[in-house]
Design an enzyme around this catalytic site. Structure first.
Site, PDB file in Angstrom:
ATOM      1  N   CYS A 116       0.791  -1.406   0.002  1.00 22.85           N
ATOM      2  CA  CYS A 116      -0.115   0.029   0.134  1.00 22.85           C
ATOM      3  C   CYS A 116       0.598   1.187  -0.049  1.00 22.85           C
ATOM      4  O   CYS A 116       0.225   2.356  -0.127  1.00 22.85           O
ATOM      5  CB  CYS A 116      -0.969   0.026   1.244  1.00 22.85           C
ATOM      6  N   HIS A 256      -3.568   7.232   2.887  1.00 19.49           N
ATOM      7  CA  HIS A 256      -3.539   6.235   2.360  1.00 19.49           C
ATOM      8  C   HIS A 256      -5.063   5.866   2.902  1.00 19.49           C
ATOM      9  O   HIS A 256      -5.403   5.746   4.084  1.00 19.49           O
ATOM     10  CB  HIS A 256      -2.647   5.326   2.626  1.00 19.49           C
ATOM     11  N   ASN A 286     -10.256   0.389  -0.180  1.00 26.44           N
ATOM     12  CA  ASN A 286      -8.880   0.331  -0.222  1.00 26.44           C
ATOM     13  C   ASN A 286      -8.366  -0.182  -1.365  1.00 26.44           C
ATOM     14  O   ASN A 286      -8.503  -1.311  -1.891  1.00 26.44           O
ATOM     15  CB  ASN A 286      -8.193  -0.374   1.089  1.00 26.44           C
TER      16      ASN A 286
END
Ligand code: UT7
Length: 331
Positions: A116, A256, A286
Site C-alpha cells: 500500500c 492512504h 482500499n
C-alpha cells in the site's frame, strides 16, 4: 545554484463502473452495512468485471485521462512507473505494456512494489530522477486490481478492497514547488501480518495451494491496525516537525485510504481538522496503490498553487512513510 524541485503538474484517474455496495456484500458473506461503515468508513468499492482485463487496463485508462486533460504528447514522457501490488503477470513488466499502449514510445518503464506504500515510494523515486536533472517528464501510475486476489467468501478482507487507478506527471519546477521532504520506512517484522502466501518463489502455485486458498490476501487486521495507527501518525508528525509546519500551515492531509479510523488518528495527531483531510474511502474502499492519486484527482479543483500537502501511507511488509509536497498549479 537553485535546487531543481519535482512538482506534480497533472493528474488523471480511472475507476471501473461496477459498484460492490455494502448491501450486495450482505448477500455474499455474514456482514452488515452498519459494521462495515462504523469499522472502516466504506460504503462501496469499484470492481473490474471485464473479462481478461488486468491492472494494466486500469493504469492505461488513468494515464489516458491525464494525457487528455494535460494535452500531453506521450512521446515526450521519459519514464513510466507503475506502482502496483497486482501486476498483470509475474515476470513481464506491467509498466512496459502500459507505456506502449499509451504511446510513450520514447520512455523506459518499470513496476514498483511496496504494497500500500507503492505510490508513496514511487513519488520519491520519480522526484529523485527530476531533482537530479536526469529526466524531465515522469508518469507515475498507482493501479491495483485487488479483486483478483480477494476471497469473496472471507468477510475480513472482501469488505475492504476495491479496484482503481490514478496517475500523476512529475516535472521540474523552478519556483521551489513540488516535493519538499520525505520520511520513508520499512520493517520486515510485518511480513506475516498482511500477505498472499502462494504464487511467489517460496510457495509456487500447486493444486494444494489452490485447495488451501493461499492465492488470496490474508490479513491479521487487528495487528496491522495497531502498527498502521501509530506508524502513520508518527511519520506525519515527524515530517511536520522537521519542516516547522504547524497544523495551520498544512492545507491538506492526503492519507492512504485503508480505514477511516486510521486516517482520523493520523489527523488528530497532526492537529489537522476534518475539513483538511482528503477522503474517498466511502466510495472506493482500499485500492492499495491507487488511493493517493485517486484522492488528488477527486480534490484537484480545490487545490491551489503553493498549498502544503502532507501525504501518509502504511502497507504490507511493513512499509510506510510521509511526504511533504507543495502543490504547483491552480486548475
Ligand atoms: O492498507 C494496508 C494496511 N491495512 C490496514 O491498515 C487495515 C488495518 N485493519 C483494519 O482496518 C481493521 O482491523 C479491520 C477493518 C480489518 C477489522 O476491524 P476491527 O475493528 O479490527 O475488527 P476485528 O478484526 O477486531 O473484529 C471484531 C469482530 C470479530 O468478532 P468477535 O470475535 O468480536 O465476535 C470479527 O469476527 O468483528 C467480526 N468481523 C465482522 N463482523 C461483521 C470481522 N469482519 C466482519 C465483517 N462483518 N465483515
Amino acid at each position: 545554484m537553485v535546487k531543481n524541485t519535482a512538482a506534480i503538474t497533472a493528474v488523471g484517474a480511472y475507476v471501473p463502473e461496477f459498484r460492490l455496495t455494502n448491501k450486495l456484500l450482505e448477500s455474499m458473506v455474514d456482514t452488515n452495512d452498519e459494521w462495515i461503515t462504523s469499522r472502516t468508513g466504506i460504503k462501496e468499492r469499484r470492481i473490474l468485471k471485464k473479462e481478461g482485463a488486468g491492472t494494466s487496463y486500469l493504469a492505461i485508462k488513468a494515464a489516458q485521462d491525464l494525457i487528455a486533460k494535460k494535452g500531453l504528447d506521450p512521446e515526450d514522457i521519459d519514464l513510466v512507473i507503475v506502482a502496483t501490488a497486482t501486476p498483470d503477470m509475474l515476470v513481464a513488466s506491467t509498466a512496459a505494456y502500459v507505456a506502449s499502449e499509451i504511446g510513450a514510445n520514447n520512455a523506459f518503464s518499470y513496476d514498483l512494489q511496496a504494497a500500500c506504500s507503492s505510490f508513496l515510494f514511487g513519488m520519491s523515486t520519480a522526484a529523485s530522477y527530476i531533482e537530479s536533472k536526469r529526466y524531465k517528464k515522469i508518469l507515475l501510475i498507482g493501479a491495483d486490481k485487488m479483486s483478483s486476489i480477494i476471497d469473496y467468501t472471507d468477510r475480513t478482507t472482501c469488505i475492504i478492497f476495491g479496484d482503481g487507478a490514478g496517475a500523476v506527471l512529475f516535472e521540474p519546477n523552478e519556483e521551489g514547488l513540488g516535493l519538499q521532504d520525505e520520511y520513508l520506512r520499512s520493517d520486515g517484522v510485518g511480513r506475516n501480518f498482511l500477505k498472499m502466501d502462494a504464487g511467489g518463489s517460496i510457495l509456487p502455485a500447486s493444486a494444494e495451494t489452490i485447495k488451501n486458498k493461499q492465492h488470496y490476501v490474508f490479513q491479521d487486521g487487528k495487528s496491522v491496525f495497531k502498527f498502521a495507527v501509530s506508524n502513520m501518525a508518527d511519520v506525519a508528525a515527524k515530517i511536520m516537525e522537521r519542516n516547522n509546519l504547524t497544523h495551520d500551515d498544512v492545507q491538506w492531509l492526503v492519507p492512504h485510504q485503508a480505514n477511516k479510523r486510521i486516517v482520523d488518528a493520523t489527523a488528530n495527531r497532526m492537529g489537522v481538522d476534518e475539513a483538511k483531510v482528503m477522503m474517498n474511502i466511502d466510495r472506493y474502499g482500499n485500492t492499495t496503490s491507487a488511493t493517493l492519486p485517486l484522492l488528488l484527482n477527486d480534490y484537484e479543483k480545490q487545490l491551489k498553487k503553493g498549498d502544503n500537502l502532507v501525504f501518509a501511507a502504511f502497507g504490507g511488509g511493513f512499509t510506510w512513510g510521509s511526504i511533504y509536497l507543495k502543490w504547483a498549479y491552480n486548475s
